[in-house]
Design an enzyme around this catalytic site. Structure first.
Site, short mmCIF file in Angstrom:
data_model
loop_
_atom_site.label_atom_id
_atom_site.label_comp_id
_atom_site.label_asym_id
_atom_site.label_seq_id
_atom_site.Cartn_x
_atom_site.Cartn_y
_atom_site.Cartn_z
N CYS A 104 0.80 -1.22 0.00
CA CYS A 104 0.00 0.00 0.00
C CYS A 104 0.84 1.27 0.00
O CYS A 104 0.51 2.24 -0.70
CB CYS A 104 -0.96 0.00 1.18
SG CYS A 104 -0.19 -0.28 2.78
N HIS B 166 -1.87 0.81 7.43
CA HIS B 166 -2.32 0.87 6.04
C HIS B 166 -2.15 2.29 5.52
O HIS B 166 -2.34 3.26 6.26
CB HIS B 166 -3.79 0.43 5.94
CG HIS B 166 -4.34 0.43 4.55
ND1 HIS B 166 -3.72 -0.25 3.51
CD2 HIS B 166 -5.44 1.02 4.01
CE1 HIS B 166 -4.44 -0.08 2.41
NE2 HIS B 166 -5.48 0.69 2.68
N ASP C 89 -7.44 4.12 -2.52
CA ASP C 89 -7.17 3.13 -1.49
C ASP C 89 -6.75 1.85 -2.21
O ASP C 89 -7.52 1.29 -2.98
CB ASP C 89 -8.42 2.87 -0.65
CG ASP C 89 -8.15 1.97 0.55
OD1 ASP C 89 -7.29 1.06 0.43
OD2 ASP C 89 -8.80 2.16 1.60
#
Length: 322
Positions: free
Chosen positions: A139, A258, A274
């Site tokens: 991520c 995250h 995202d």
């Protein structure tokens, strides 16, 4: 004699029959025990085959790349198999179950889905699961590459996929994403610093606002948890009077972290990325605010403190291309 012989014959026959029955019972017992052993062996063999299949699936050499080597002759990164890869695959599966709810909610708040992407499933997961440092997710690196691509007026997905459509990956972009994540996971480095340095080399630097003759960065840290996402949302939408800005948002909780990203523009709205759900666009900040607070925060499961719902850090960036 006949009667006697007959009598003994009957006794002998009964004895013989009993002996045969006992023998048959013993034989059946031996066969039954053997059958149990065989079934146990087969069960163990099946478990081994399933484990072997899982390992092969994780380490599959099935090519989804446009070519074998990068432009500078490097191969797609992979590492030796570890059982943590199976654990991470299970975690990704749980997160992937939230994809439909998050995506379906976007239109309900006036937003649009620019690109459906999820690192938690499909071909991209198959690529990152091959290396121990990317198996848990990429991520941070994905968000850095997204910011760079958007600042250049391009799409990360046009650069990641051949023809901009899911299918084959362009190895140069895939390799770059994985390598940035791997570099940030090394024991002796700060991942934030690694990402900031990479962005700076690509023409994107942290925003600094002059205060009392100093030029401090405008990074914001705070908590979510029982307070909810309001403080986080304010940090995302704040453009510090300039009217626009790129945001790299790190969420953390008791067991994991995250990274997500956004481009906020007072005139054109919010483009939100995202890595677990994709790229979305809202034409104004009010639409985005309602969606983020009333739908996304819970549907994504990010509100759980055990996951990533405890604290946050928001970094703001400027780009030469803006």
């Amino acid at each position: 004699m006949d009667s006697i012989h007959g009598h003994y014959h009957i006794q002998l026959s009964n004895y013989s029959a009993g002996e045969n029955l006992q023998s048959a019972t013993l034989t059946e017992g031996v066969i039954g025990a053997h059958r149990v052993k065989v079934e146990t062996a087969l069960s163990h063999s099946n478990r081994q085959k399933k484990l072997s299949a899982t390992i092969k699936h994780n380490q599959s050499s099935r090519s989804m790349l446009d070519r074998k080597l990068t432009s500078d002759g490097k191969v797609n990164q992979r590492s030796s198999f570890t059982f943590s890869m199976i654990m991470y695959r299970m975690i990704h599966f749980v997160l992937s179950t939230r994809v439909p709810a998050v995506r379906e909610s976007v239109a309900n708040y006036g937003g649009n889905i620019n690109f459906k992407f999820a690192q938690t499933k499909g071909a991209f997961l198959h690529q990152i699961i091959k290396h121990s440092d990317t198996a848990r997710g990429a991520c941070e690196a994905l968000c850095a590459h997204w910011i760079r691509s958007h600042a250049q007026g391009q799409s990360l997905f046009d650069q990641l996929y051949v023809g901009g459509r899911k299918g084959k990956f362009q190895i140069d972009t895939l390799y770059s994403i994985k390598q940035l994540q791997i570099d940030g996971c090394k024991a002796d480095v700060d991942q934030d610093e690694v990402t900031l340095d990479w962005l700076k080399k690509n023409g994107i630097s942290e925003r600094m606002i002059e205060r009392h003759c100093l030029l401090p960065t405008v990074d914001v840290t705070g908590t979510t948890g029982s307070e909810g996402p309001d403080q986080l949302l304010n940090a995302i939408l704040d453009t510090h009077g300039i009217g626009y800005g790129y945001k790299k948002i790190y969420l953390s909780g008791q067991m994991s972290g995250h990274t997500i990203a956004a481009y906020v523009n007072e005139n054109s709205g919010v483009t939100f990325f995202d890595p677990n759900f994709g790229e979305f666009h809202f034409s104004d900040k009010e639409q985005f605010s309602k969606w983020f607070t009333n739908s996304f925060w819970e549907n994504s499961m990010y509100h759980y403190p055990l996951g990533v719902g405890q604290s946050f850090s928001v970094f703001t960036f400027d780009s030469k291309e803006v």
